[in-house]
Design a protein around this motif. Structure first.
Motif, PDB file in Angstrom:
ATOM      1  N   HIS A   9       0.807  -1.204   0.000  1.00  0.00           N
ATOM      2  CA  HIS A   9       0.000   0.000   0.000  1.00  0.00           C
ATOM      3  C   HIS A   9       0.844   1.259   0.000  1.00  0.00           C
ATOM      4  O   HIS A   9       0.403   2.302  -0.456  1.00  0.00           O
ATOM      5  CB  HIS A   9      -0.957  -0.001   1.192  1.00  0.00           C
ATOM      6  N   ALA A  12       1.213   2.356  -3.464  1.00  0.00           N
ATOM      7  CA  ALA A  12      -0.031   2.523  -4.210  1.00  0.00           C
ATOM      8  C   ALA A  12      -0.032   3.865  -4.941  1.00  0.00           C
ATOM      9  O   ALA A  12       0.643   4.798  -4.533  1.00  0.00           O
ATOM     10  CB  ALA A  12      -1.215   2.438  -3.258  1.00  0.00           C
ATOM     11  N   ARG A  56     -10.761   2.933  -0.575  1.00  0.00           N
ATOM     12  CA  ARG A  56     -10.539   1.487  -0.415  1.00  0.00           C
ATOM     13  C   ARG A  56     -10.529   0.774  -1.768  1.00  0.00           C
ATOM     14  O   ARG A  56      -9.715  -0.120  -1.999  1.00  0.00           O
ATOM     15  CB  ARG A  56     -11.608   0.886   0.488  1.00  0.00           C
ATOM     16  N   THR A  57     -11.425   1.163  -2.646  1.00  0.00           N
ATOM     17  CA  THR A  57     -11.489   0.547  -3.974  1.00  0.00           C
ATOM     18  C   THR A  57     -10.254   0.901  -4.795  1.00  0.00           C
ATOM     19  O   THR A  57      -9.629   0.024  -5.392  1.00  0.00           O
ATOM     20  CB  THR A  57     -12.763   0.988  -4.717  1.00  0.00           C
ATOM     21  N   LYS A  58      -9.904   2.167  -4.833  1.00  0.00           N
ATOM     22  CA  LYS A  58      -8.757   2.614  -5.627  1.00  0.00           C
ATOM     23  C   LYS A  58      -7.461   1.952  -5.196  1.00  0.00           C
ATOM     24  O   LYS A  58      -6.620   1.620  -6.032  1.00  0.00           O
ATOM     25  CB  LYS A  58      -8.569   4.134  -5.498  1.00  0.00           C
ATOM     26  N   ASN A  60      -7.211  -0.805  -3.073  1.00  0.00           N
ATOM     27  CA  ASN A  60      -7.392  -2.192  -2.664  1.00  0.00           C
ATOM     28  C   ASN A  60      -7.087  -2.379  -1.175  1.00  0.00           C
ATOM     29  O   ASN A  60      -6.298  -3.241  -0.790  1.00  0.00           O
ATOM     30  CB  ASN A  60      -6.541  -3.125  -3.529  1.00  0.00           C
ATOM     31  N   ASN A  62      -8.760  -2.919   2.693  1.00  0.00           N
ATOM     32  CA  ASN A  62      -9.972  -3.479   3.271  1.00  0.00           C
ATOM     33  C   ASN A  62     -10.262  -3.067   4.703  1.00  0.00           C
ATOM     34  O   ASN A  62     -11.375  -3.262   5.181  1.00  0.00           O
ATOM     35  CB  ASN A  62      -9.918  -5.008   3.198  1.00  0.00           C
TER      36      ASN A  62
END
Length: 76
Positions: A9, A12, A56-58, A60, A62
């Motif tokens: 992350h 990211a 969270r979607t962009k 990944n 959770n």
């Protein structure tokens, strides 16, 4: 903490976060509730929830713990 930098992350595509998404992330990582974040930002709780779902979607992600790790690694 090297563990933060070793997580996927931390690498990211953070520039894809909109300024309000970054601000929302900062508040949540600081321990604010959705309602507190909404009040600080002048938004509804539902808008804060939508921002966090998009983050969270962009990226990944959770969990709130992962969001917090990301915020710390970004210096938010």
């Amino acid at each position: 903490m090297s563990l933060i930098h070793a997580t996927p992350h931390a690498e990211a595509p953070v520039p894809t976060l909109a300024p309000r998404e970054r601000e929302t992330l900062r508040h949540i990582a600081a321990g604010c509730t959705y309602l507190q974040t909404a009040r600080h930002m002048g938004l509804s709780r539902h808008t804060v929830d939508a921002y966090l779902r998009r983050i969270r979607t962009k990226l990944n992600i959770n969990s709130t713990a992962e969001l917090t790790r990301l915020a710390i690694s970004l210096g938010l």
